[in-house]
Design an enzyme around this catalytic site. Structure first.
Site, PDB file in Angstrom:
ATOM      1  N   LYS A 135     -22.403  77.738 -20.190  1.00 58.90           N
ATOM      2  CA  LYS A 135     -22.144  77.055 -21.464  1.00 58.90           C
ATOM      3  C   LYS A 135     -22.278  78.064 -22.590  1.00 58.90           C
ATOM      4  CE  LYS A 135     -24.946  75.714 -24.214  1.00 58.90           C
ATOM      5  NZ  LYS A 135     -26.128  75.256 -24.956  1.00 58.90           N
TER       6      LYS A 135
ATOM      7  N   GLY B  44       4.550  39.255 -37.051  1.00 61.76           N
ATOM      8  CA  GLY B  44       5.729  39.485 -36.224  1.00 61.76           C
ATOM      9  C   GLY B  44       6.442  40.778 -36.561  1.00 61.76           C
TER      10      GLY B  44
ATOM     11  N   ALA C  32       3.580  49.695 -35.547  1.00 63.89           N
ATOM     12  CA  ALA C  32       2.329  49.999 -34.838  1.00 63.89           C
ATOM     13  C   ALA C  32       1.160  49.209 -35.411  1.00 63.89           C
ATOM     14  CB  ALA C  32       2.046  51.504 -34.920  1.00 63.89           C
ATOM     15  N   ALA C  33       1.428  47.993 -35.882  1.00 57.63           N
ATOM     16  CA  ALA C  33       0.371  47.215 -36.538  1.00 57.63           C
ATOM     17  C   ALA C  33      -0.286  46.207 -35.609  1.00 57.63           C
ATOM     18  CB  ALA C  33       0.942  46.485 -37.755  1.00 57.63           C
ATOM     19  N   GLY C  34       0.343  45.930 -34.491  1.00 56.23           N
ATOM     20  CA  GLY C  34      -0.133  44.847 -33.621  1.00 56.23           C
ATOM     21  C   GLY C  34      -1.444  45.202 -32.927  1.00 56.23           C
TER      22      GLY C  34
ATOM     23  N   ASN D 184       2.857  46.653 -22.571  1.00 57.20           N
ATOM     24  CA  ASN D 184       2.153  45.508 -23.137  1.00 57.20           C
ATOM     25  C   ASN D 184       0.807  45.241 -22.483  1.00 57.20           C
ATOM     26  OD1 ASN D 184       4.216  44.930 -24.977  1.00 57.20           O
ATOM     27  ND2 ASN D 184       5.339  43.752 -23.444  1.00 57.20           N
TER      28      ASN D 184
ATOM     29  N   ASN E 105     -32.988  78.672 -22.202  1.00 57.45           N
ATOM     30  CA  ASN E 105     -32.472  78.781 -23.575  1.00 57.45           C
ATOM     31  C   ASN E 105     -33.021  77.722 -24.511  1.00 57.45           C
ATOM     32  OD1 ASN E 105     -31.067  76.794 -22.176  1.00 57.45           O
ATOM     33  ND2 ASN E 105     -29.205  77.062 -23.397  1.00 57.45           N
ATOM     34  N   TYR E 106     -33.774  76.774 -23.990  1.00 54.85           N
ATOM     35  CA  TYR E 106     -34.181  75.629 -24.810  1.00 54.85           C
ATOM     36  C   TYR E 106     -35.692  75.487 -24.757  1.00 54.85           C
ATOM     37  CZ  TYR E 106     -34.028  70.800 -26.577  1.00 54.85           C
ATOM     38  OH  TYR E 106     -34.190  69.654 -27.311  1.00 54.85           O
TER      39      TYR E 106
ATOM     40  N   ARG F 131      -2.513  41.527 -25.026  1.00 55.06           N
ATOM     41  CA  ARG F 131      -2.397  41.556 -23.570  1.00 55.06           C
ATOM     42  C   ARG F 131      -3.138  42.745 -22.948  1.00 55.06           C
ATOM     43  NH1 ARG F 131       4.041  40.706 -24.210  1.00 55.06           N
ATOM     44  NH2 ARG F 131       3.477  41.605 -26.237  1.00 55.06           N
TER      45      ARG F 131
HETATM   46  C1  UD1 Z   1       9.488  43.079 -28.618  1.00 56.53           C
HETATM   47  C2  UD1 Z   1      10.796  42.350 -28.908  1.00 56.53           C
HETATM   48  C3  UD1 Z   1      11.504  42.076 -27.586  1.00 56.53           C
HETATM   49  C4  UD1 Z   1      11.749  43.382 -26.862  1.00 56.53           C
HETATM   50  C5  UD1 Z   1      10.450  44.176 -26.692  1.00 56.53           C
HETATM   51  C6  UD1 Z   1      10.777  45.565 -26.192  1.00 56.53           C
HETATM   52  C7  UD1 Z   1      10.453  41.021 -30.927  1.00 56.53           C
HETATM   53  C8  UD1 Z   1      10.186  39.670 -31.472  1.00 56.53           C
HETATM   54  N1  UD1 Z   1      10.504  41.112 -29.595  1.00 56.53           N
HETATM   55  O1  UD1 Z   1       8.680  42.206 -27.863  1.00 56.53           O
HETATM   56  O2  UD1 Z   1      12.737  41.449 -27.820  1.00 56.53           O
HETATM   57  O3  UD1 Z   1      12.329  43.116 -25.605  1.00 56.53           O
HETATM   58  O4  UD1 Z   1       9.753  44.301 -27.947  1.00 56.53           O
HETATM   59  O5  UD1 Z   1       9.644  46.322 -25.887  1.00 56.53           O
HETATM   60  O6  UD1 Z   1      10.628  41.934 -31.693  1.00 56.53           O
HETATM   61  N2  UD1 Z   1       4.084  44.872 -34.226  1.00 56.53           N
HETATM   62  C9  UD1 Z   1       3.744  45.029 -35.551  1.00 56.53           C
HETATM   63  N3  UD1 Z   1       3.495  43.921 -36.307  1.00 56.53           N
HETATM   64  C10 UD1 Z   1       3.578  42.668 -35.809  1.00 56.53           C
HETATM   65  C11 UD1 Z   1       3.938  42.515 -34.448  1.00 56.53           C
HETATM   66  C12 UD1 Z   1       4.186  43.640 -33.675  1.00 56.53           C
HETATM   67  O7  UD1 Z   1       3.661  46.157 -36.045  1.00 56.53           O
HETATM   68  O8  UD1 Z   1       3.349  41.728 -36.567  1.00 56.53           O
HETATM   69  C13 UD1 Z   1       4.342  46.066 -33.399  1.00 56.53           C
HETATM   70  C14 UD1 Z   1       3.410  46.190 -32.214  1.00 56.53           C
HETATM   71  O9  UD1 Z   1       2.250  46.941 -32.572  1.00 56.53           O
HETATM   72  C15 UD1 Z   1       4.273  46.902 -31.173  1.00 56.53           C
HETATM   73  C16 UD1 Z   1       5.698  46.530 -31.555  1.00 56.53           C
HETATM   74  O10 UD1 Z   1       5.643  45.981 -32.866  1.00 56.53           O
HETATM   75  O11 UD1 Z   1       4.102  48.296 -31.244  1.00 56.53           O
HETATM   76  C17 UD1 Z   1       6.284  45.503 -30.610  1.00 56.53           C
HETATM   77  O12 UD1 Z   1       5.453  44.357 -30.599  1.00 56.53           O
HETATM   78  P1  UD1 Z   1       5.129  43.581 -29.253  1.00 56.53           P
HETATM   79  O13 UD1 Z   1       4.202  42.465 -29.569  1.00 56.53           O
HETATM   80  O14 UD1 Z   1       4.736  44.518 -28.198  1.00 56.53           O
HETATM   81  O15 UD1 Z   1       6.579  42.961 -28.932  1.00 56.53           O
HETATM   82  P2  UD1 Z   1       7.138  42.500 -27.522  1.00 56.53           P
HETATM   83  O16 UD1 Z   1       6.533  41.188 -27.168  1.00 56.53           O
HETATM   84  O17 UD1 Z   1       7.033  43.581 -26.547  1.00 56.53           O
HETATM   85 CA    CA Z   2       5.958  45.512 -26.542  1.00 60.40          CA
END
Ligand code: UD1
Ligand code: CA
Length: 482
Positions: free
Chosen positions: A376, A104, A32-34, A252, A411-412, A38
């Site tokens: 209220k 990644g 959940a770091a991304g 996404n 009231n105010y 998009r």
């Molecule tokens: C990813 C998969 C893809 C798959 C899809 C399914 C990879 C490279 N690709 O693509 O094969 O079909 O999910 O939904 O794994 N995140 C991090 N750190 C990072 C990058 C991402 O924590 O550095 C987290 C994001 O917050 C997200 C999750 O990983 O919750 C997936 O990342 P996202 O960029 O959405 O991957 P997809 O392009 O959907």
């Molecule tokens: Ca995704």
């Protein structure tokens, strides 16, 4: 997998069988770091809500029933906010780790590995952006490993796999590798089986595979998906578990968010319709958060939005056109064309049409709040009525009270809010201004059009208005001869 022996007593599961399900030796890693580029949003993607719950919270709810030993959430973009949100979910054994640069999904899992406890033997990796996930789909991953294969993964055969990594299988049908959309050849893009991004992997093999990830790909990232090919290259099988798109779909962008929210609402409505016994006249225009509870024989009329843990009691009728947030509506109550927040509507009460119940409104049993009434921070006792056109705030109303048309609690004073008390069986006449702080005693009356500035003793009548003056023949006496 051998069939279980039906005749033999099985007082405790042998170790191999325990591998068929989640247990204390399993850690879940949620990514959940991304940023969610998009989404084009200032808010981290996993904090966006679908059917009332954040994306990452939905994923944690799918994990909750599994009885795993540990849950590690990888946070990075807006780490404090995401961390607070996942901690609020209140899962046992949950912690967060930081991924400072988001390089990644493979890099994200690398950050989580040092946080795993000693007893962890298997790692279940989940994206934080898949709100439709169910516990059953995850159980499928455990069943598939069966104690014999070291890894399993969820896949889906899509009508349109755009955006997903493609699952490349060997001639014998086994999974060979995953190729990301942006790295795929035209032939590979034709493959309709997509990667759900959810894997169950033996800890030792995962540790090793993660050290061998490279970033020689279209995005220059460490792809988690590459572990599939690495494990396979080492001769390990990865069991594919095919699940429907309606369970594994990733979110996404905002269009996918809207689509996922629709699926979640439909699922929740279906549960109410089929398992609880709620009448929903028009499911298309009835929008319920996933944490909303509606009891048996309640009726939801078209255009009803119920949010944030709102509860509707048995046989209550809500709608048309209601928007209730964090409300509690008692059995047999009716709420019609109303906006309400943090309000309680007692058993058999009648609200609306066109009422606005603001936070702190507590309506007792068999009360009535009618058209164009705003309340209220008000407690209204049993059988009391505010039937039309009133503003009542910061007030305690006893039982059997009538607050007539046009009453306003003043009231105010421009600086502070003051309280009004209306005791049992009082009658507040039409168009009364109650200048707070003020108390209307038990059984007392106020005359229509009064501006009440002093307390009214029990059983008395207060009149606070100028007497009417009638000037007879006044019109004829005017010079202009009107
Ligand atoms: C990813 C998969 C893809 C798959 C899809 C399914 C990879 C490279 N690709 O693509 O094969 O079909 O999910 O939904 O794994 N995140 C991090 N750190 C990072 C990058 C991402 O924590 O550095 C987290 C994001 O917050 C997200 C999750 O990983 O919750 C997936 O990342 P996202 O960029 O959405 O991957 P997809 O392009 O959907
Ligand atoms: Ca995704």
């Amino acid at each position: 997998m051998p069939a279980p022996d039906q005749t033999a007593p099985t007082p405790s599961l042998p170790d191999d069988d325990a591998h068929h399900e989640a247990a204390g030796d399993v850690a879940v890693v949620v990514l959940a770091a991304g940023k969610g580029t998009r989404f084009r949003s200032d808010l981290a993607k996993v904090l966006h809500r679908a059917a009332g719950r954040t994306l990452v919270h939905h994923v944690l709810e799918a994990v909750r029933p599994l009885d795993v030993g540990q849950v590690v959430v990888v946070v990075g973009h807006q780490a404090d906010e995401v961390g607070a949100e996942v901690e609020a979910a209140g899962l046992d054994g949950l912690s967060t780790v930081a991924q400072v640069d988001q390089r990644g999904t493979g890099h994200a899992v690398q950050q989580a590995m040092p946080a795993l406890a000693e007893g962890i033997r298997r790692v279940l990796i989940l994206p934080g952006d898949t709100p439709l996930l169910t516990p059953d789909a995850l159980r499928g991953l455990f069943t598939a490993t069966g104690g014999e294969v070291p890894a399993s993964m969820l896949t889906t055969v899509f009508d349109d796999p755009t955006g997903y990594g493609r699952v490349i299988r060997s001639a014998d049908g086994s999974v060979d590798r995953v190729v990301e959309q942006r790295d795929a050849t035209p032939d590979e893009l034709e493959v309709r089986e997509g990667n759900a991004g959810m894997y169950l992997v033996d800890r030792g093999l995962l540790d090793d595979a993660l050290t061998r990830l490279g970033d020689d790909n279209a995005q220059g990232e460490l792809y988690l998906t590459d572990i599939v090919g690495i494990l396979r290259g080492d001769g390990h099988a990865i069991a594919p578990v095919v699940a429907p798109e309606s369970v594994i779909a990733g979110v996404n962008d905002r269009a996918q968010l809207a689509a996922a929210a629709a699926v979640l609402r439909e699922r929740h409505l279906d549960h109410l319709l089929r398992e609880v016994g709620v009448t929903v006249v028009d499911p298309v225009t009835t929008h319920l958060d996933v944490d909303v509870e509606v009891a048996r024989d309640a009726v939801l009329l078209p255009g009803t939005i119920l949010e944030r843990g709102t509860r509707i009691g048995e046989r209550a009728v809500v709608g048309p056109n209601c928007h209730l947030t964090a409300c509690d509506v008692g059995p047999d109550a009716t709420v019609h064309s109303t906006r309400a927040q943090d309000a309680v509507v007692g058993e058999g009460a009648e609200v609306g049409p066109f009422a606005h119940l603001r936070p702190g409104t507590r309506l007792g049993v068999a009360t009535k709040v009618g058209a164009y009434v705003e309340t209220k921070n008000v407690q209204v006792g049993e059988r009391s009525k505010i039937p039309h056109l009133a503003y009542v705030g910061d007030t305690r109303i006893g039982t059997g009270v009538n607050v007539a048309c046009g009453v306003i609690t003043v009231n105010y004073d421009g600086r502070n809010k003051h309280r009004t008390t209306i005791e049992d069986d009082a009658f507040v006449g039409c168009d009364t201004m109650l200048v707070a702080p003020v108390t209307i005693g038990r059984g007392a009356y106020t005359a229509a059009g009064s501006t009440i500035t002093d307390d009214v003793p029990p059983g008395s009548l207060a009149i606070a208005r100028s007497r009417q003056v009638v000037k007879e023949d006044w019109v004829a006496r005017q010079d202009d001869g009107r």
